[in-house]
Design an enzyme around this catalytic site. Sequence first.
Site, mmCIF file in Angstrom:
data_model
loop_
_atom_site.group_PDB
_atom_site.id
_atom_site.type_symbol
_atom_site.label_atom_id
_atom_site.label_comp_id
_atom_site.label_asym_id
_atom_site.label_seq_id
_atom_site.Cartn_x
_atom_site.Cartn_y
_atom_site.Cartn_z
ATOM 1 C CB VAL A 35 -0.664 0.007 1.302
ATOM 2 C CG1 VAL A 35 -1.936 1.418 1.273
ATOM 3 C CG2 VAL A 35 -1.927 -1.934 1.295
ATOM 4 C CE LYS A 36 3.877 5.280 -5.296
ATOM 5 N NZ LYS A 36 4.837 5.445 -6.432
#
EC number: 2.2.1.2
Length: 219
Positions: free
Chosen positions: A86-87
């Site tokens: 997850v960025k």
Amino acid sequence: MKFFIDTANLEQIKEAQDLGVLDGVTTNPSLMAKEGISGQENILNHYRAICDIVDGDVSAEVIATTYNEMIEEGEALAALNPKIVVKVPMIKDGVKAIKYFSSKGIKTNCTLVFSAGQALLAAKAGATYVSPFIGRLDDISVDGLALIEEIRLIYDNYAFETQILAASVRHSAHILGCAKLGADVMTGPLSAMLSLLKHPLTDSGLTQFLADYNKAAGK
């Protein structure tokens, strides 16, 4: 050093994978838009398609900018595939979200990092990766590689496990500079990776070898 490709183009991802040097993928909303991908379900399906190609981590960026929305969106992304990272943007709520995801065993990539202080906060929160944008710093006449060096020193001082993912890599000099300074990962376009293949002496040497072979073989 790991090689990630920074794109949402499936053909380029496949080409890098077939080359045998690809360790992962990073994407963002701009790269998705560049490929004409829009709509939540289409975007999620595209992430699934990328995960089907590569063996390593695939960074999928949240659009949300508030804590609760980041958590909701990030958990949905992480549920797509175990490869998903997850960025999250380097903002206050982003750091809080990284801490939450870290406590849940969800991998994170803290993006839009432009200072050693930001990188320190990301590591303290438990980010899996931190993404300093070296090319964008170079664009404003700031030495992007110097930032990699600063972060490496700080992380080594305190044995942080967060990996330095050098982002906004533009060319072979960036890649080699990051490798010399100890960046854990670089992410850039396919063209930057392929540029490492090139050297005039390789080209001229191969031409000479082939010419000598043809002469010896009477061709």
